[in-house]
Design a protein around this motif. Structure first.
Motif, mmCIF file in Angstrom:
data_model
loop_
_atom_site.group_PDB
_atom_site.id
_atom_site.type_symbol
_atom_site.label_atom_id
_atom_site.label_comp_id
_atom_site.label_asym_id
_atom_site.label_seq_id
_atom_site.Cartn_x
_atom_site.Cartn_y
_atom_site.Cartn_z
ATOM 1 N N HIS A 118 0.806 -1.227 0.000
ATOM 2 C CA HIS A 118 0.000 0.000 0.000
ATOM 3 C C HIS A 118 0.842 1.281 0.000
ATOM 4 O O HIS A 118 0.285 2.376 -0.021
ATOM 5 C CB HIS A 118 -0.987 0.000 1.179
ATOM 6 C CG HIS A 118 -0.353 0.040 2.530
ATOM 7 N ND1 HIS A 118 -1.001 -0.389 3.642
ATOM 8 C CD2 HIS A 118 0.870 0.428 2.956
ATOM 9 C CE1 HIS A 118 -0.222 -0.237 4.698
ATOM 10 N NE2 HIS A 118 0.910 0.246 4.294
ATOM 11 N N ASN A 119 2.165 1.147 -0.029
ATOM 12 C CA ASN A 119 3.043 2.324 -0.021
ATOM 13 C C ASN A 119 3.313 2.771 -1.460
ATOM 14 O O ASN A 119 4.405 2.629 -1.998
ATOM 15 C CB ASN A 119 4.342 2.013 0.721
ATOM 16 C CG ASN A 119 5.152 3.249 1.015
ATOM 17 O OD1 ASN A 119 4.923 4.308 0.454
ATOM 18 N ND2 ASN A 119 6.128 3.109 1.901
ATOM 19 N N THR A 120 2.300 3.311 -2.071
ATOM 20 C CA THR A 120 2.367 3.717 -3.476
ATOM 21 C C THR A 120 3.466 4.736 -3.770
ATOM 22 O O THR A 120 4.190 4.583 -4.758
ATOM 23 C CB THR A 120 0.998 4.235 -3.946
ATOM 24 O OG1 THR A 120 0.030 3.200 -3.702
ATOM 25 C CG2 THR A 120 1.000 4.592 -5.413
ATOM 26 N N PRO A 121 3.651 5.780 -2.947
ATOM 27 C CA PRO A 121 4.730 6.735 -3.263
ATOM 28 C C PRO A 121 6.111 6.074 -3.311
ATOM 29 O O PRO A 121 6.890 6.352 -4.225
ATOM 30 C CB PRO A 121 4.649 7.764 -2.127
ATOM 31 C CG PRO A 121 3.252 7.655 -1.603
ATOM 32 C CD PRO A 121 2.858 6.218 -1.781
ATOM 33 N N ARG A 142 6.795 2.869 -3.873
ATOM 34 C CA ARG A 142 6.855 1.952 -5.014
ATOM 35 C C ARG A 142 7.103 2.708 -6.310
ATOM 36 O O ARG A 142 7.898 2.277 -7.163
ATOM 37 C CB ARG A 142 5.575 1.126 -5.096
ATOM 38 C CG ARG A 142 5.484 0.111 -3.941
ATOM 39 C CD ARG A 142 4.248 -0.709 -4.000
ATOM 40 N NE ARG A 142 4.247 -1.548 -5.194
ATOM 41 C CZ ARG A 142 3.280 -2.392 -5.499
ATOM 42 N NH1 ARG A 142 2.228 -2.518 -4.713
ATOM 43 N NH2 ARG A 142 3.350 -3.114 -6.590
ATOM 44 N N LYS A 143 6.456 3.851 -6.485
ATOM 45 C CA LYS A 143 6.666 4.658 -7.695
ATOM 46 C C LYS A 143 8.107 5.161 -7.777
ATOM 47 O O LYS A 143 8.711 5.164 -8.853
ATOM 48 C CB LYS A 143 5.684 5.824 -7.735
ATOM 49 C CG LYS A 143 4.279 5.411 -8.093
ATOM 50 C CD LYS A 143 3.356 6.612 -8.180
ATOM 51 C CE LYS A 143 1.951 6.164 -8.578
ATOM 52 N NZ LYS A 143 1.023 7.289 -8.670
ATOM 53 N N GLU A 197 10.343 2.172 -8.707
ATOM 54 C CA GLU A 197 10.155 1.824 -10.122
ATOM 55 C C GLU A 197 10.828 2.842 -11.025
ATOM 56 O O GLU A 197 11.435 2.474 -12.037
ATOM 57 C CB GLU A 197 8.667 1.710 -10.441
ATOM 58 C CG GLU A 197 8.035 0.469 -9.836
ATOM 59 C CD GLU A 197 6.513 0.459 -9.912
ATOM 60 O OE1 GLU A 197 5.917 1.415 -10.454
ATOM 61 O OE2 GLU A 197 5.923 -0.512 -9.399
#
Length: 165
Positions: free
Chosen positions: A126-129, A131-132, A135
């Motif tokens: 759920h740690n989208t920032p 992960r982005k 990536e």
């Protein structure tokens, strides 16, 4: 166009321990932490497993605003060609200034300097920032442990990411 100051990255020293411990506590969040919120008495930041040379520190001006911990994923000699990011924190006031990205890039350079061929990390699903960011720096998802953690009443995936150096 507003130019942001470039963070200065250096190895941590023993004198940074209290500052890094405070930074670790104030940046604690259920977005990235699987341990409970730290409460006094606080554990030392450095321990028998991780010391100053395992941490790169980011400074803006003369203020420490972030760190990254680089270690071995296992103690096995057959795994010594891999380094793992085992902690990353950026002060709220320094977010958006490129501190996390600078720390990631220097950590990869340091891993290469140490002879590593790969670098890995684990991040909560759920740690989208985060992960982005990973990536955008060339990390790819290499595995997912579904519902690995129960955090605040919700099951959260553990995402394994890595890249070749």
């Amino acid at each position: 166009m507003i130019l942001m100051p470039v963070p200065h990255i250096r190895f941590a020293t023993f004198d940074d321990e209290d500052t890094l411990g405070r930074l670790d506590r104030v940046t604690w969040s259920p977005l990235h932490a699987v341990t409970p919120r730290p409460r006094p008495p606080y554990e030392p930041f450095y321990n028998e497993r991780f010391g100053p040379r395992d941490h790169l520190v980011a400074e803006l001006g003369d203020e420490v605003v972030g760190y990254i911990r680089l270690g071995f994923p296992t103690p096995l000699p057959c795994n010594a060609h891999v380094r793992q990011i085992q902690g990353l924190a950026v002060a709220d006031e320094a977010r958006g200034a490129g501190v996390g990205r600078a720390l990631l890039r220097i950590a990869q350079e340091e891993a290469r300097r140490q002879g590593a061929r790969r670098i890995t990390l684990r991040v909560l699903g759920h740690n989208t920032p985060a992960r982005k960011l990973y990536e955008s720096e060339g990390f790819v998802v290499e595995g997912i442990l579904p519902e690995e953690f129960l955090l605040d009443g919700a099951y959260v995936d553990d995402v394994l990411m890595g890249r070749h150096l």
